[in-house]
Write an enzyme that holds these catalytic residues in place. Structure first.
Site, PDB file in Angstrom:
ATOM      1  N   GLY A 173      37.147  29.105  35.330  1.00 42.84           N
ATOM      2  CA  GLY A 173      37.204  30.458  35.871  1.00 42.84           C
ATOM      3  C   GLY A 173      35.810  30.968  36.148  1.00 42.84           C
ATOM      4  O   GLY A 173      34.846  30.195  36.198  1.00 42.84           O
ATOM      5  N   PHE A 191      33.719  32.962  34.357  1.00 39.52           N
ATOM      6  CA  PHE A 191      32.754  32.817  33.268  1.00 39.52           C
ATOM      7  C   PHE A 191      33.338  32.040  32.101  1.00 39.52           C
ATOM      8  O   PHE A 191      32.818  32.089  30.987  1.00 39.52           O
ATOM      9  CB  PHE A 191      32.281  34.199  32.780  1.00 39.52           C
ATOM     10  CG  PHE A 191      33.391  35.187  32.526  1.00 39.52           C
ATOM     11  CD1 PHE A 191      33.674  36.170  33.452  1.00 39.52           C
ATOM     12  CD2 PHE A 191      34.143  35.121  31.365  1.00 39.52           C
ATOM     13  CE1 PHE A 191      34.698  37.080  33.221  1.00 39.52           C
ATOM     14  CE2 PHE A 191      35.156  36.027  31.117  1.00 39.52           C
ATOM     15  CZ  PHE A 191      35.435  37.013  32.058  1.00 39.52           C
ATOM     16  N   ASP A 239      48.736  40.909  35.517  1.00 37.09           N
ATOM     17  CA  ASP A 239      48.479  39.697  36.311  1.00 37.09           C
ATOM     18  C   ASP A 239      49.645  38.722  36.150  1.00 37.09           C
ATOM     19  O   ASP A 239      49.436  37.509  35.994  1.00 37.09           O
ATOM     20  CB  ASP A 239      47.163  39.048  35.892  1.00 37.09           C
ATOM     21  CG  ASP A 239      46.645  38.043  36.930  1.00 37.09           C
ATOM     22  OD1 ASP A 239      47.044  38.158  38.117  1.00 37.09           O
ATOM     23  OD2 ASP A 239      45.855  37.162  36.572  1.00 37.09           O
TER      24      ASP A 239
END
Length: 304
Positions: free
Chosen positions: A24, A26, A138
């Protein structure tokens, strides 16, 4: 008190790190094995140097929400290990891939009985989250993971989750375009539970139809379809994919809908035995060292 150290390929003497499962902005998700129990886990490795702006606060919110939400249809956060350069989230590991890949292998959608089976569990998990005033924000098939041995599906990736107060609107725009409610895409204030319900409607559409309801060649066309609510679907889905959040079905109405009657929303085994946390293992190792008179190989702290 110093942070835990990481020796080559191992976290704090507790987890052997393996191959990378995903990446992803970070973070990297790696396969790992608990040194003492042999149990496999997923480890989200966060590079602290990349946590600029609001990323650190978002990560903290993710950890808080995952600690709060303990449910048989939500991936468990076993512990958080803090080192000087990185943060490690130790997560329950699914053994059957994610729902998006599963749907893509079934052209035209899943059999109705299977779609009901999976959807009931997702609704069950989100209903629990909302009772604790946690919104996911999400929801999408990529964030639903299969646990074949347990016979369940579980929600994961609470990176956009947040606490909410009933009746108080949220303002942060987040999520994925094809699954996001119109009010989020417009940048409006929004009712937290309503945006998850919209995303549930998209997931159910994909389960029964085999493709997303709002997925065009480019983002502009996709956005237009979402705003116009252009789709042709079964009645339950249309109750969730309402442009007006006030007209969207509640979770109680979804759970009580005739289409889901007779479906067990929480089948098979409830949960796995918890992994031993690093603190308890550390105490046992200290006792053993005192008996042998050997020095401690490392010192540090873990956040649970």
């Amino acid at each position: 008190q110093p942070s835990l150290t990481v020796i080559e390929g191992q976290i704090a003497g507790l987890y052997d790190l393996g191959r990378t499962l995903g990446t992803g902005r970070f973070a990297v998700v790696k396969l790992a094995r608990h040194v003492f129990t042999g149990q496999r886990v997923a480890v989200k490795v966060i590079d602290k140097s990349k946590l600029a702006g609001g990323a650190a606060g978002q990560l903290l919110q993710e950890v808080r929400c995952m600690k709060l939400v303990q449910h048989p249809n939500v991936v468990r956060l076993y512990e958080v290990i803090d080192t000087h350069a990185k943060l490690y989230l130790i997560l329950e590991l699914g053994d059957g891939g994610d729902m998006f890949d599963h749907i893509m292998r079934h052209e035209g959608g899943l059999a109705e009985v299977r779609a009901k089976h999976y959807f009931a569990q997702i609704v069950h998990a989100i209903s629990y989250c909302h009772r604790l005033h946690v919104v996911h924000r999400d929801l999408k098939p990529e964030n639903v993971v299969f646990f074949q041995e347990q016979g369940v599906v579980k929600l994961t990736d609470f990176g956009f989750s947040n606490r909410f107060q009933p009746g108080k609107m949220l303002t942060t725009s987040c999520g994925s375009l094809a699954y996001s409610a119109p009010e989020i895409l417009l940048g409006d204030e929004y009712d937290a539970p309503a945006v998850d319900i919209w995303s549930l409607g998209v997931i159910l559409y994909m389960l029964v139809c085999g493709h997303p309801p709002f997925q065009e060649a480019n983002d502009s066309e996709t956005l237009t379809m979402i705003m116009d609510c252009r789709y042709t679907v079964p009645a339950l889905i249309s109750r969730m994919l309402q442009r007006d959040p006030k007209r969207r079905a509640s979770l109680e109405q979804i759970e009580g809908h005739a289409w889901l009657q007779g479906v067990d929303p929480s089948p098979a085994s409830r949960c796995l035995a918890p992994l031993p946390c690093s603190r308890s293992v550390r105490r046992k190792r200290r006792r053993m060292r005192r008996m042998r008179g050997s020095p401690a190989p490392w010192r540090g702290r873990a956040v649970h």
